[in-house]
Scaffold this motif. Structure first.
Motif, PDB file in Angstrom:
ATOM      1  N   ILE A  38      39.158  60.483  24.196  1.00  0.00           N
ATOM      2  CA  ILE A  38      40.179  61.206  23.787  1.00  0.00           C
ATOM      3  C   ILE A  38      41.201  60.236  22.836  1.00  0.00           C
ATOM      4  O   ILE A  38      41.433  60.869  21.825  1.00  0.00           O
ATOM      5  CB  ILE A  38      40.892  61.912  24.702  1.00  0.00           C
ATOM      6  CG1 ILE A  38      39.848  62.921  25.716  1.00  0.00           C
ATOM      7  CG2 ILE A  38      41.920  62.652  24.300  1.00  0.00           C
ATOM      8  CD1 ILE A  38      39.420  64.021  24.722  1.00  0.00           C
ATOM      9  N   CYS A  41      39.549  60.083  19.557  1.00  0.00           N
ATOM     10  CA  CYS A  41      39.440  61.646  18.840  1.00  0.00           C
ATOM     11  C   CYS A  41      40.819  61.735  18.433  1.00  0.00           C
ATOM     12  O   CYS A  41      40.932  62.490  17.296  1.00  0.00           O
ATOM     13  CB  CYS A  41      39.078  62.491  19.743  1.00  0.00           C
ATOM     14  SG  CYS A  41      37.319  62.758  20.183  1.00  0.00           S
ATOM     15  N   MET A  52      35.625  66.240  15.860  1.00  0.00           N
ATOM     16  CA  MET A  52      36.968  66.911  16.438  1.00  0.00           C
ATOM     17  C   MET A  52      37.371  67.991  15.498  1.00  0.00           C
ATOM     18  O   MET A  52      37.743  67.632  14.301  1.00  0.00           O
ATOM     19  CB  MET A  52      38.047  65.873  16.604  1.00  0.00           C
ATOM     20  CG  MET A  52      39.277  66.420  17.073  1.00  0.00           C
ATOM     21  SD  MET A  52      39.537  67.434  18.532  1.00  0.00           S
ATOM     22  CE  MET A  52      39.459  65.789  19.655  1.00  0.00           C
ATOM     23  N   ALA A  61      43.503  68.724  22.446  1.00  0.00           N
ATOM     24  CA  ALA A  61      42.918  67.293  22.686  1.00  0.00           C
ATOM     25  C   ALA A  61      44.251  66.316  22.647  1.00  0.00           C
ATOM     26  O   ALA A  61      44.163  65.160  23.389  1.00  0.00           O
ATOM     27  CB  ALA A  61      41.882  67.016  21.755  1.00  0.00           C
ATOM     28  N   HIS A  65      45.324  63.786  25.434  1.00  0.00           N
ATOM     29  CA  HIS A  65      45.447  62.396  25.284  1.00  0.00           C
ATOM     30  C   HIS A  65      46.813  61.958  25.832  1.00  0.00           C
ATOM     31  O   HIS A  65      46.805  60.897  26.483  1.00  0.00           O
ATOM     32  CB  HIS A  65      45.662  62.072  23.827  1.00  0.00           C
ATOM     33  CG  HIS A  65      45.853  60.835  23.372  1.00  0.00           C
ATOM     34  ND1 HIS A  65      47.036  60.436  22.609  1.00  0.00           N
ATOM     35  CD2 HIS A  65      44.993  59.670  23.596  1.00  0.00           C
ATOM     36  CE1 HIS A  65      46.806  58.975  22.668  1.00  0.00           C
ATOM     37  NE2 HIS A  65      45.591  58.539  23.074  1.00  0.00           N
ATOM     38  N   LEU A  98      39.076  73.968  23.974  1.00  0.00           N
ATOM     39  CA  LEU A  98      38.652  72.708  24.468  1.00  0.00           C
ATOM     40  C   LEU A  98      37.219  73.106  25.375  1.00  0.00           C
ATOM     41  O   LEU A  98      36.449  72.054  25.241  1.00  0.00           O
ATOM     42  CB  LEU A  98      39.939  72.499  25.343  1.00  0.00           C
ATOM     43  CG  LEU A  98      39.738  70.933  25.699  1.00  0.00           C
ATOM     44  CD1 LEU A  98      39.729  69.997  24.488  1.00  0.00           C
ATOM     45  CD2 LEU A  98      40.991  70.228  26.490  1.00  0.00           C
ATOM     46  N   ILE A 102      33.840  70.925  24.055  1.00  0.00           N
ATOM     47  CA  ILE A 102      33.306  70.027  25.352  1.00  0.00           C
ATOM     48  C   ILE A 102      31.993  70.315  25.393  1.00  0.00           C
ATOM     49  O   ILE A 102      30.901  69.729  25.463  1.00  0.00           O
ATOM     50  CB  ILE A 102      34.172  70.162  26.540  1.00  0.00           C
ATOM     51  CG1 ILE A 102      35.435  69.306  26.319  1.00  0.00           C
ATOM     52  CG2 ILE A 102      33.265  69.199  27.519  1.00  0.00           C
ATOM     53  CD1 ILE A 102      36.390  69.174  27.512  1.00  0.00           C
TER      54      ILE A 102
END
Length: 141
Positions: A38, A41, A52, A61, A65, A98, A102
């Protein structure tokens, strides 16, 4: 109510009643691998721009993070715990975006970002833990 100190953070514009709370259990290795993935990213490095997407995924994200960075800081001061519970609060739109992102990631994409096969494998497992927690919200009708 402001949820973070960053004025540019999306969560500062979200009412706390619109947020869903999630608790994600991760092993020490999963936390470290997920934080690395992350973090990369969130850096907007050239290798990441293909992985991303912009919008709600990127916003979620970046928030994730921040939470992972805080968990990593506590991990550095704790040596006894092997399993960590990461608590995050996301609006439904961000949780759904998200979870969808994923679900589309491949281990090869993750490896391209973290530049290490072993870390990619562990990050992949951690990401599945995240999606298992987020999916019930994204499947609610």
């Amino acid at each position: 109510r402001r949820h973070t100190r960053c004025s540019r953070d999306w969560s500062s514009d979200v009412c706390s009643s619109d947020l869903n709370d999630f608790s994600i259990c991760l092993s020490r290795d999963e936390l470290l691998a997920l934080q690395k993935f992350i973090s990369e990213c969130a850096s907007e490095a050239p290798a990441v721009t293909e992985v991303m997407p912009a919008g709600p995924v990127a916003e979620a994200a970046i928030y994730l993070h921040t939470q992972l960075r805080q968990a990593r800081a506590s991990l550095d001061t704790t040596d006894a715990a092997e399993v960590f519970s990461l608590s995050i609060s996301l609006a439904e739109e961000h949780a759904d975006a998200l979870a969808e992102w994923i679900g589309r990631l491949t281990v090869n994409q993750i490896e391209c970002v973290v530049d290490d096969a072993d870390t990619a494998d562990v990050a992949s497992l951690a990401l599945w833990n995240v999606i298992d927690v987020l999916r019930p919200v994204s499947m609610a009708f």
